[in-house]
Design an enzyme around this catalytic site. Structure first.
Site, PDB file in Angstrom:
ATOM      1  N   ARG A 116      19.323  46.928   3.265  1.00 49.85           N
ATOM      2  CA  ARG A 116      19.335  47.726   4.493  1.00 49.85           C
ATOM      3  C   ARG A 116      19.080  46.756   5.644  1.00 49.85           C
ATOM      4  O   ARG A 116      18.017  46.144   5.727  1.00 49.85           O
ATOM      5  CB  ARG A 116      18.253  48.802   4.440  1.00 49.85           C
ATOM      6  CG  ARG A 116      18.158  49.703   5.671  1.00 49.85           C
ATOM      7  CD  ARG A 116      17.044  50.731   5.440  1.00 49.85           C
ATOM      8  NE  ARG A 116      16.760  51.535   6.616  1.00 49.85           N
ATOM      9  CZ  ARG A 116      17.307  52.717   6.876  1.00 49.85           C
ATOM     10  NH1 ARG A 116      18.180  53.232   6.033  1.00 49.85           N
ATOM     11  NH2 ARG A 116      16.969  53.395   7.960  1.00 49.85           N
ATOM     12  N   HIS A 143      26.894  53.836   7.012  1.00 52.82           N
ATOM     13  CA  HIS A 143      25.810  54.346   6.159  1.00 52.82           C
ATOM     14  C   HIS A 143      26.449  55.125   5.013  1.00 52.82           C
ATOM     15  O   HIS A 143      26.331  56.347   4.913  1.00 52.82           O
ATOM     16  CB  HIS A 143      24.908  55.253   6.996  1.00 52.82           C
ATOM     17  CG  HIS A 143      23.547  55.475   6.402  1.00 52.82           C
ATOM     18  ND1 HIS A 143      23.189  55.030   5.146  1.00 52.82           N
ATOM     19  CD2 HIS A 143      22.454  56.122   6.897  1.00 52.82           C
ATOM     20  CE1 HIS A 143      21.938  55.376   4.903  1.00 52.82           C
ATOM     21  NE2 HIS A 143      21.468  56.039   5.941  1.00 52.82           N
ATOM     22  N   GLN A 146      24.521  57.706   2.774  1.00 60.01           N
ATOM     23  CA  GLN A 146      24.264  58.968   3.462  1.00 60.01           C
ATOM     24  C   GLN A 146      25.456  59.902   3.342  1.00 60.01           C
ATOM     25  O   GLN A 146      25.310  61.100   3.113  1.00 60.01           O
ATOM     26  CB  GLN A 146      23.950  58.719   4.932  1.00 60.01           C
ATOM     27  CG  GLN A 146      23.653  59.983   5.725  1.00 60.01           C
ATOM     28  CD  GLN A 146      22.399  60.680   5.243  1.00 60.01           C
ATOM     29  OE1 GLN A 146      21.349  60.053   5.139  1.00 60.01           O
ATOM     30  NE2 GLN A 146      22.493  61.967   4.931  1.00 60.01           N
ATOM     31  N   ASP A 234      23.199  63.158  15.050  1.00 62.98           N
ATOM     32  CA  ASP A 234      22.243  62.113  14.686  1.00 62.98           C
ATOM     33  C   ASP A 234      21.460  61.756  15.940  1.00 62.98           C
ATOM     34  O   ASP A 234      21.792  62.194  17.052  1.00 62.98           O
ATOM     35  CB  ASP A 234      22.989  60.884  14.135  1.00 62.98           C
ATOM     36  CG  ASP A 234      22.065  59.911  13.402  1.00 62.98           C
ATOM     37  OD1 ASP A 234      20.866  60.208  13.261  1.00 62.98           O
ATOM     38  OD2 ASP A 234      22.551  58.847  12.986  1.00 62.98           O
ATOM     39  N   CYS A 277      21.081  63.383   9.322  1.00 60.76           N
ATOM     40  CA  CYS A 277      20.611  62.450   8.297  1.00 60.76           C
ATOM     41  C   CYS A 277      19.115  62.198   8.376  1.00 60.76           C
ATOM     42  O   CYS A 277      18.536  61.656   7.430  1.00 60.76           O
ATOM     43  CB  CYS A 277      21.381  61.138   8.373  1.00 60.76           C
ATOM     44  SG  CYS A 277      21.092  60.193   9.885  1.00 60.76           S
ATOM     45  N   ARG A 305      20.101  62.449  -1.099  1.00 61.92           N
ATOM     46  CA  ARG A 305      20.150  60.990  -1.071  1.00 61.92           C
ATOM     47  C   ARG A 305      19.716  60.432  -2.423  1.00 61.92           C
ATOM     48  O   ARG A 305      20.308  59.482  -2.943  1.00 61.92           O
ATOM     49  CB  ARG A 305      19.225  60.454   0.034  1.00 61.92           C
ATOM     50  CG  ARG A 305      19.748  60.586   1.448  1.00 61.92           C
ATOM     51  CD  ARG A 305      20.906  59.669   1.741  1.00 61.92           C
ATOM     52  NE  ARG A 305      20.545  58.277   1.545  1.00 61.92           N
ATOM     53  CZ  ARG A 305      19.880  57.527   2.435  1.00 61.92           C
ATOM     54  NH1 ARG A 305      19.499  58.049   3.589  1.00 61.92           N
ATOM     55  NH2 ARG A 305      19.620  56.255   2.183  1.00 61.92           N
TER      56      ARG A 305
END
Length: 320
Positions: A116, A143, A146, A234, A277, A305
């Site tokens: 990450r 991502h 996600q 988001d 998310c 997730r």
């Protein structure tokens, strides 16, 4: 001998290259579907109890995390594997060691690497030099884990996502860019409402349309949301922007008309769901009445997730 070490020692003998999971665009739809099938089986408890027994996964965090850290660590352990947590401040890469050297060394110790990071170039370099699978846990441009969870969540609540309309409202950020890739691979229409200054990259839009994706751009949140089965947003300021030039009042002023509230959701399909998310800033990108309301599936999404990443891990390690 660990499977990672065995892979390194036998690679010269013609072993297949590692199964990296970097971008959704890298895969045919059938392969992504296989990962989602594995995820669903994990969630149902329908797989062998410990398919990753004897395997170790390195989890590299160069930026903060709650869901990614916990879901990967718990997921690996539930599958019977072990994890090694690595934070940027503790690694020699923070003192100038080349990512390529880190990749080569870790490949001698572990069976897979999750990374990450802010800079997509770092994970690409990791994957180029690693001889074990590298999984994208988030970069500044995407991502993908996600999105696997988002598709899984939509289909649990509303059935197949192919042919449906998904509306993205807000900043054309890394999650939005993965939604564009997902539209091309899973066959849904994606309507994107952003200020002109914050639209996703033209090259990515051109790629998706070249793949047959139905992508519609607008500056109007109402136009994007009208009749959509899923509305997504988001945060307005990502972690890598908080300390740089990407945040501040100007960005908030641009995005204020893009808040997802009950009035906006009223333009969506009657059975529309709301996704985010997380982490969320109530009163900014989403009103509390929406994220805490009956259309919200954000906590199912967060749970997924865990399951989606199990599916990715099992595919990457050939254990599913």
């Amino acid at each position: 001998m660990s499977s990672a070490l065995a892979a390194v020692r036998t690679e010269a003998g013609g072993r297949e290259p590692p199964r990296h999971f970097l971008e959704l665009m890298d895969f045919e739809p059938a392969t992504l579907r296989r990962m989602l099938d594995l995820a669903a089986q994990c969630k149902r408890g329908a797989l062998a109890a410990k398919p990753l027994a004897g395997r170790t996964v390195a989890l590299i965090f160069e930026k903060p995390s709650t869901r990614t850290r916990v879901s990967f660590e718990v997921g690996v352990k539930q599958l019977g594997g072990d994890v090694v947590m690595l934070y940027a401040r503790d690694m020699q890469s923070s003192r100038g060691e080349a990512v390529s050297d880190t990749a080569k060394v870790l490949s001698r110790y572990v069976d897979a690497i999750m990374m990450r990071t802010h800079d997509v170039r770092r994970i690409r370099e990791m994957a180029e030099h690693a001889t074990v699978p590298v999984i994208n846990g988030l970069t500044d441009v995407s991502h993908p884990c996600q999105l696997m969870a988002d598709v899984l969540t939509f289909e649990e609540h509303r059935g197949p996502i192919a042919g449906q309309v998904v509306a993205w409202v807000g900043d054309g950020n890394n999650v939005a860019q993965s939604f564009i890739q997902a539209a091309a691979r899973f066959g849904f229409t994606l309507r994107i409402a952003t200020p002109p200054e914050l639209r996703p990259p033209r090259a990515l839009l051109d790629w998706a349309r070249g793949e047959g994706a139905r992508i519609e751009l607008t500056e109007s949140p109402v136009e994007a949301v009208r009749g959509a089965r899923c509305v997504v947003t988001d945060t307005w300021v990502s972690m890598n922007e908080e300390a740089g030039d990407g945040g501040g009042p100007s960005r908030h002023n641009l995005l204020r008309p893009y808040q997802v509230d009950a009035k906006l959701m009223a333009h969506a399909a009657p059975d529309a769901i709301f996704q985010h998310c997380l982490p969320a800033h109530r009163g900014e990108e989403v009103a509390a009445e929406v994220i805490d309301g009956p259309q919200s599936v954000v906590f199912d999404e967060a749970e997924n997730r865990l399951h989606a990443q199990k599916g990715v891990l099992l595919w990457a390690l050939g254990a599913g």
